[in-house]
Design an enzyme around this catalytic site. Sequence first.
Site, mmCIF file in Angstrom:
data_model
loop_
_atom_site.group_PDB
_atom_site.id
_atom_site.type_symbol
_atom_site.label_atom_id
_atom_site.label_comp_id
_atom_site.label_asym_id
_atom_site.label_seq_id
_atom_site.Cartn_x
_atom_site.Cartn_y
_atom_site.Cartn_z
ATOM 1 N N CYS A 288 0.835 -1.209 0.000
ATOM 2 C CA CYS A 288 0.000 0.000 0.000
ATOM 3 C C CYS A 288 0.868 1.256 0.000
ATOM 4 O O CYS A 288 1.524 1.534 -0.989
ATOM 5 C CB CYS A 288 -0.976 -0.045 1.175
ATOM 6 S SG CYS A 288 -2.352 1.117 0.993
ATOM 7 N N HIS A 376 -3.797 -5.411 -0.023
ATOM 8 C CA HIS A 376 -3.475 -5.912 1.319
ATOM 9 C C HIS A 376 -3.557 -7.439 1.356
ATOM 10 O O HIS A 376 -4.620 -7.997 1.640
ATOM 11 C CB HIS A 376 -4.433 -5.311 2.349
ATOM 12 C CG HIS A 376 -4.114 -3.909 2.709
ATOM 13 N ND1 HIS A 376 -3.329 -3.563 3.788
ATOM 14 C CD2 HIS A 376 -4.457 -2.732 2.115
ATOM 15 C CE1 HIS A 376 -3.206 -2.250 3.853
ATOM 16 N NE2 HIS A 376 -3.878 -1.724 2.849
ATOM 17 N N GLU A 378 -2.501 -9.398 3.619
ATOM 18 C CA GLU A 378 -2.734 -9.894 4.982
ATOM 19 C C GLU A 378 -4.214 -9.929 5.341
ATOM 20 O O GLU A 378 -4.606 -10.585 6.309
ATOM 21 C CB GLU A 378 -1.979 -9.026 5.990
ATOM 22 C CG GLU A 378 -2.687 -7.779 6.437
ATOM 23 C CD GLU A 378 -2.792 -6.698 5.361
ATOM 24 O OE1 GLU A 378 -3.622 -5.792 5.494
ATOM 25 O OE2 GLU A 378 -2.032 -6.778 4.361
#
Length: 398
Positions: A288, A376, A378
């Site tokens: 990001c 993202h 995760e």
Amino acid sequence: MAPANPSAAPASQPSGATGVLVLADGTILWGIGYGAAGAGVGEICFNTAMTGYQEILTDPSYAGQIITFTFPHIGNVGANPEDMEREKRAAIGCVTRELPTLPSNFRSVQTLPEWMAAQGLIGLAGIDTRALTRRIRDGGAPTGVVAHNPEGKFDIDKLLMLAQGWPGLEGMDLAKTVTRERQGAWDAGVWALGSGYAASDHKRAGDPAPHVVAVDYGAKDNIFRNLVKAGARVTVVPAKTSLEEIVALRPAGVFLSNGPGDPAATGDYAVPVIKGLLERNVPIFGICLGHQLLALAAGAKTVKMHQGHRGANHPVQRVGGDEGDGIVEITSMNHGFAVDASTLPGGVVETHKSLFDGSNCGIAITGKNAFSVQYHPEASPGPQDSFYLFEKFVGGLK
């Protein structure tokens, strides 16, 4: 109270209104307030995710933003201490179609309004979120003030002046406001039902696990947990940590985290450090804002997006000719700035792109173990589509 429509909002306060959204152009949207009382100014964006509202509201990347949830049933799983992405909130608040529903989930500890009040997050319900979302898509993300007063008392002129006086996110360095204040070892792994967060087996200096120094520009904690899951020993450092301090930690690799604000502003102090790491051939992985900062350090430019990407259902395609070329990942995103792919210099390869609008979603630097993605991994929206990125980074360290 019927939902307030941005194109036909009443100027006078309707009976029972305890919350209001005041846009910088003078639009006034009345509703029912919940969560914390008070007023906050920022950029109004929208998020299309159907789940994960607690993680979204505690994601530091939302600093300076008021989140419009497009899914109408927010609050139905309540809130709990395990689903926090950081210890304290960074977002200003949220706008919803309905008042939060009562929780129906065995993990719930508090209702969403109770948790938001404790966190200082302002909520506003009774808004036509479809109309507001269309307005953002057509006209870009506006500046506004969200306010909640249980007694229904508001100084609209003052709120309008607050909205009109806010400078906007362009040129704003917010990473310095949400970063950790001090260096520390990270020792928690990923969460599992019934057992909570796993403990790390790699906590101490001298452990043979690859040592990753993670620069916190406003990181989500689950990123560090996934680095641990991939086999790394992790040390987290503040955003303004110097090149010399990072090198002194003897990292096998450096991770560049997500975060809020304008990457060009944060780049004033972050880019020279990243350039120094690249010159030393230190492996780098960014997510990001970290992706945008790596691109800036490599010579590219970033741009403010019209409406941004925020949701848990964004298709991203692998490109660039590497193994897996053409594969589509379902990703989670939260960004209002993007890397301008047309400015990527020679030696920087585009590796991922959005299938929504073709914008850049990943780069790799030729001849160096340095790569990054805009989305993202995760957040597990796939849910496992993108974990390979952590394995690729940690597996390539010595």
